[in-house]
Design a protein around this motif. Structure first.
Motif, PDB file in Angstrom:
ATOM      1  N   THR A 181       0.804  -1.246   0.059  1.00 35.92           N
ATOM      2  CA  THR A 181       0.028   0.038  -0.021  1.00 35.92           C
ATOM      3  C   THR A 181       1.071   1.188   0.116  1.00 35.92           C
ATOM      4  O   THR A 181       2.246   1.374   0.052  1.00 35.92           O
ATOM      5  N   PRO A 182       0.415   2.450  -0.336  1.00 36.47           N
ATOM      6  CA  PRO A 182       1.166   3.540  -0.631  1.00 36.47           C
ATOM      7  C   PRO A 182       2.524   3.872   0.471  1.00 36.47           C
ATOM      8  O   PRO A 182       2.083   3.726   1.672  1.00 36.47           O
ATOM      9  N   LEU A 183       3.324   4.220  -0.051  1.00 39.09           N
ATOM     10  CA  LEU A 183       4.642   4.665   0.752  1.00 39.09           C
ATOM     11  C   LEU A 183       4.899   6.219   0.501  1.00 39.09           C
ATOM     12  O   LEU A 183       5.806   6.482   1.111  1.00 39.09           O
ATOM     13  N   THR A 184       4.330   6.934  -0.515  1.00 41.43           N
ATOM     14  CA  THR A 184       4.482   8.065  -0.299  1.00 41.43           C
ATOM     15  C   THR A 184       4.098   8.974   0.774  1.00 41.43           C
ATOM     16  O   THR A 184       3.260   8.344   1.765  1.00 41.43           O
ATOM     17  N   LEU A 185       4.624  10.278   1.135  1.00 43.96           N
ATOM     18  CA  LEU A 185       4.597  10.877   2.258  1.00 43.96           C
ATOM     19  C   LEU A 185       2.804  11.206   2.535  1.00 43.96           C
ATOM     20  O   LEU A 185       2.136  11.571   1.452  1.00 43.96           O
ATOM     21  N   ASP A 186       2.310  10.949   3.535  1.00 43.51           N
ATOM     22  CA  ASP A 186       0.982  11.187   4.100  1.00 43.51           C
ATOM     23  C   ASP A 186       1.161  12.033   5.307  1.00 43.51           C
ATOM     24  O   ASP A 186       1.237  11.226   6.512  1.00 43.51           O
ATOM     25  N   ASN A 187       1.043  13.124   5.333  1.00 42.57           N
ATOM     26  CA  ASN A 187       1.305  14.081   6.493  1.00 42.57           C
ATOM     27  C   ASN A 187       0.177  14.594   7.217  1.00 42.57           C
ATOM     28  O   ASN A 187       0.568  15.728   7.491  1.00 42.57           O
ATOM     29  N   GLU A 188      -0.989  13.757   7.106  1.00 42.15           N
ATOM     30  CA  GLU A 188      -2.119  14.432   8.062  1.00 42.15           C
ATOM     31  C   GLU A 188      -1.842  14.061   9.467  1.00 42.15           C
ATOM     32  O   GLU A 188      -0.920  13.326   9.546  1.00 42.15           O
ATOM     33  N   LYS A 189      -2.539  14.837   9.986  1.00 40.52           N
ATOM     34  CA  LYS A 189      -2.311  14.885  11.693  1.00 40.52           C
ATOM     35  C   LYS A 189      -2.456  13.452  12.182  1.00 40.52           C
ATOM     36  O   LYS A 189      -1.912  13.286  13.334  1.00 40.52           O
ATOM     37  N   VAL A 190      -3.633  13.088  11.780  1.00 45.16           N
ATOM     38  CA  VAL A 190      -4.241  11.651  12.534  1.00 45.16           C
ATOM     39  C   VAL A 190      -4.305  10.721  11.093  1.00 45.16           C
ATOM     40  O   VAL A 190      -4.566  11.165  10.036  1.00 45.16           O
ATOM     41  N   TYR A 191      -4.409   9.362  11.757  1.00 49.72           N
ATOM     42  CA  TYR A 191      -4.610   8.277  10.759  1.00 49.72           C
ATOM     43  C   TYR A 191      -4.016   8.326   9.263  1.00 49.72           C
ATOM     44  O   TYR A 191      -4.683   8.476   8.338  1.00 49.72           O
ATOM     45  N   SER A 192      -2.783   8.519   9.547  1.00 52.05           N
ATOM     46  CA  SER A 192      -2.089   8.784   8.242  1.00 52.05           C
ATOM     47  C   SER A 192      -1.252   7.438   7.685  1.00 52.05           C
ATOM     48  O   SER A 192      -0.742   7.279   6.710  1.00 52.05           O
ATOM     49  N   TYR A 193      -1.329   6.503   8.445  1.00 50.00           N
ATOM     50  CA  TYR A 193      -0.564   5.212   8.310  1.00 50.00           C
ATOM     51  C   TYR A 193      -0.770   4.546   6.997  1.00 50.00           C
ATOM     52  O   TYR A 193      -0.060   3.867   6.342  1.00 50.00           O
TER      53      TYR A 193
END
Length: 619
Positions: A181-193
């Motif tokens: 599943t995606p490995l690019t940056l996900d920089n949301e505050k929560v539930y970003s994994y």
């Protein structure tokens, strides 16, 4: 941080010329099939500057948009040689800023790279939940959400190094292809994994590693003759994506008046893409609605956005040395735009493979989206998408193996009936088939941990037409109930973290039952590697009787490549008269059962234990 507004974009009042902050793609390659490259150049108020390239690189076009912080510079790459060239931004004769832009040398044979196909078995994993190879990157100063393994929906620390550390485990299991599943940056505050709300399409999330680590993962897979599929998400990006925070123009996303930040949730009615009676408001509600509050819906009617996405995919294929792409939420994209995207990617790599997630539940609805579909042709549509997912098969699997009595239409008859619809597909080999993934109940949860039911389901998946996929942990009997939250179906793999009570990556660390799951999976997957009749053969099946299903996979021009599969889904031992199956058995007299290693005489009767499957190589 700049914010999205309804009609205008803020932070455009400054008249001072700033520095170049970004150029995307950050580099390119010489000798590409496409001879144009559209560079996104970003910096404060740079639209009044004039771009100029060194080395006689021809700038074919410069586009200025609503936002003065952008220039889109199209260059002719046909005769470009590998090396570093200078992109300058000038005000008159004065150079305000410059950027060293590199054109790299492509790998030998890159254009002809072969994608995954039906000879492969795909192993799907969620990197945050698989293994933590580098605890030092669990939390970083540049990312908001910090590691918290106690939180079901939080970051747990799995990373690329953890995957690399356990590639030998996946290889031993017999899987030939990795899909993460995606490995690019996900920089949301929560539930970003989960990674499906990207904040930067050109950067691996530092909690997983680096872009170099991503390329190393491909290299390590290729050392083992394994393949690498990247999860690609064009339909929606993360609200925190730098480009979303300072849009080039208002038409890069679907903006809904009256909603906070332009938000309106999709109605998720995917059938509006082809429903002849669909209202415009319903169709717009699906395709233009946001997948979630933190996932702005991208407007693929915008040709500049499509070019951005095409180049981003090509950039990852080259830099990450990929063997395939899986596209998330495929029918939610603008139909015309996503068709242009996949067409242009496949033109660059004609032997590549792209798989679309068509999360629908009718065979005709899935078939509509496959390349050269006669179903789509009814409406004059050809998706050019090579591979689709057989979700209708997945839907019936839990029911099939829990129904001990066939009755009319129950049990394995559901499989038989499902396959009768295969004529709708233009390419049955390019169907992804699976028992589960990261969005649904785990298959072993559905089977209440019954290993015999798992064995039958896996036997089916590994011997039918198509490209089989398993979900990490299925091979050791992992459970997961979506009703308890997504985190429950995305549990940490035991042994992936230092200090885990159990290490299920090793035979000694697994329980007796876990080893039963693992060894069966391992034997079946490794046997499948060498069976062309399974990979590309024809199918002959017989209508089930007493919940027993018999089918053959064979190569018409090679009778020595014939496999017979017998699934006894009833709760009683059965003696089967083989005379009925003479059409498949033909002149064969002996059969090797591939799991037990026992040899059978093909006579008039065959004993099959309750709730079990047999896979024979006919001799």
């Amino acid at each position: 941080m700049r914010k999205v507004t309804t009609l205008v974009l803020l932070a455009i009042c400054s008249f001072a010329f700033g520095q170049i902050e970004r150029v995307e793609p950050p580099n390119w390659w010489a000798n590409m099939n496409s001879t144009e490259l559209e560079l996104l150049v970003y910096g404060d108020n740079i639209s009044n500057l004039d771009p100029e390239f060194s080395g006689n690189i021809n700038i074919k076009k410069v586009v200025k948009v609503e936002n003065p912080n952008y220039l889109f510079v199209t260059v002719d790459t046909e005769d470009i040689t590998a090396g570093t060239h200078t992109l300058s931004l000038k005000k008159g004769k004065r150079t305000v800023d410059s950027f060293n832009y590199e054109f790299k040398t492509r790998r030998d044979g890159s254009e002809q790279r072969k994608g995954f196909d039906s000879s492969d078995v795909i192993y799907l994993l969620m990197p945050d939940r698989f293994a933590n190879g580098d605890p030092s990157n669990d939390s970083t100063s540049e990312t908001i959400e910090k590691a918290n393994r106690e939180h079901q929906g939080g970051r747990h620390g799995g990373d690329i190094q953890g995957i690399i550390d356990h590639l030998d485990y996946i290889n031993e299991l017999g899987a030939t292809t990795l899909w993460s599943t995606p490995l690019t940056l996900d920089n949301e505050k929560v539930y970003s994994y989960h990674g499906y709300a990207s904040s930067d399409l050109y950067k691996i999330d530092p909690r997983y590693g680096s872009n170099e680590d991503f390329a190393s993962l491909s290299a390590e897979l290729h050392k083992r003759n394994m393949k690498h599929i990247m999860d690609f998400v064009p339909n929606h990006w993360g609200l925190s994506h730098w480009l979303i925070q300072d849009l080039p123009s208002s038409d890069w996303i679907h903006f809904w008046e009256g909603g906070e930040n332009g938000f309106k949730r999709s109605n998720y009615i995917q059938t509006t893409q082809f429903d002849p009676y669909a209202s415009e408001i319903d169709a717009k509600g699906c395709m233009d609605g946001w997948f979630d509050y933190t996932m702005p819906d991208m407007n693929e009617n915008n040709p500049m956005l499509i070019t951005y996405l095409v180049q981003n995919a090509i950039w990852w294929i080259e830099s990450g040395d990929l063997d395939g792409i899986r596209v998330d939420t495929y029918p939610y994209n603008d139909k015309k735009g996503i068709t242009e995207w996949v067409t242009r990617v496949m033109e660059e790599y004609p032997n590549f493979n792209v798989m679309g997630e068509i999360f629908m539940h009718e065979t005709a609805h899935i078939a509509y989206w496959q390349k050269d579909s006669k179903v789509g042709a009814i409406q004059g549509f050809n998706s050019n998408l090579p591979t689709v997912m057989d979700f209708p098969l997945h839907d019936i699997l839990p029911r099939v193996f829990k129904e001990d009595q066939q009755n009319w239409g129950d049990g394995v008859y559901r499989i038989y009936d499902h396959l009768t619809k295969d004529f709708l597909y233009p390419n049955i080999n390019n169907l992804l088939i699976k028992m589960g993934n990261h969005d649904v109940n785990r298959i072993n949860q559905e089977f209440d941990g019954d290993v015999d039911k798992y064995k039958m389901a896996l036997t089916l998946i590994m011997t039918l037409r198509g490209i089989p996929q398993i979900y990490y942990g299925d091979e050791i009997g992992m459970l997961g109930d979506k009703g308890k939250g997504d985190g429950d179906i995305r549990r940490d793999f035991p042994g992936g973290w230092t200090g885990d009570e159990q290490d299920a990556f090793t035979s000694k660390g697994r329980t007796t039952k876990q080893n039963e799951y693992f060894e069966f999976t391992k034997n079946l997957l490794n046997w499948r590697k060498g069976k062309k009749a399974i990979h590309f053969g024809e199918t002959l099946h017989f209508s089930p009787v007493d919940n027993v299903y018999v089918y053959f996979r064979y190569l018409p021009d090679n009778p020595n490549e014939t496999v017979m599969v017998v699934l006894n889904n009833s709760n009683k031992d059965q003696k089967i008269d083989l005379a009925r199956f003479e059409e498949g058995i033909q002149s064969h007299t002996k059969a090797l059962e591939i799991i037990s290693g026992m040899e059978y005489e093909i006579n008039q009767n065959l004993d099959v234990a309750a709730k079990s499957g047999l896979v024979f190589e006919l001799k």
